[in-house]
Design a protein around this motif. Structure first.
Motif: not given
Length: 117
Positions: A101-106, A66-75, A80-83
């Motif tokens: 970008s989402y695509d680069k992380a995927l 499973d390859v799931l893309v997520d995004r940092e969320y802080f305060l 940025k995106y990461y998988a």
């Protein structure tokens, strides 16, 4: 890398012998470009050009990654995106570096899953 891992799903787009992307403008039936028939004559060798979504689906359904893309969320700030890459047979996990970008992380997640096979 997909081809080395036996990716052989029907797609409409492919790379020709010169390495150029060929995308038909008219709707055509998808073809399995990576079949052994295409390997017989090296002059006719072409490669499938699947979308990232198709590669992600193939990894999940056929190879159990499973390859799931997520995004940092802080305060309250979105980053940025990461998988996340999860091997479904044993639950082993890894992550990619952060990307804008989402695509680069995927893409990075798919490559990491292919390397882990």
């Amino acid at each position: 890398m997909l081809r080395k891992r036996r990716f052989n799903e029907p797609v409409t787009a492919h790379y020709d012998t010169a390495g150029l992307l060929v995308q038909p403008e008219e709707p055509v039936a998808p073809v399995c470009w990576n079949t052994p028939n295409h390997d017989i004559d090296a002059r006719r060798k072409v490669y499938a050009a699947p979308t990232l979504a198709l590669a992600q689906q193939w990894l999940r359904e056929k190879k159990h990654f499973d390859v799931l893309v997520d995004r940092e969320y802080f305060l309250g700030k979105v980053g940025k995106y990461y998988a996340h890459i999860i091997r479904l047979k044993d639950g082993a996990m890894s992550e990619t570096p952060k990307y804008r970008s989402y695509d680069k992380a995927l893409e990075a997640g798919i490559l990491r899953a292919l390397r882990a096979m």
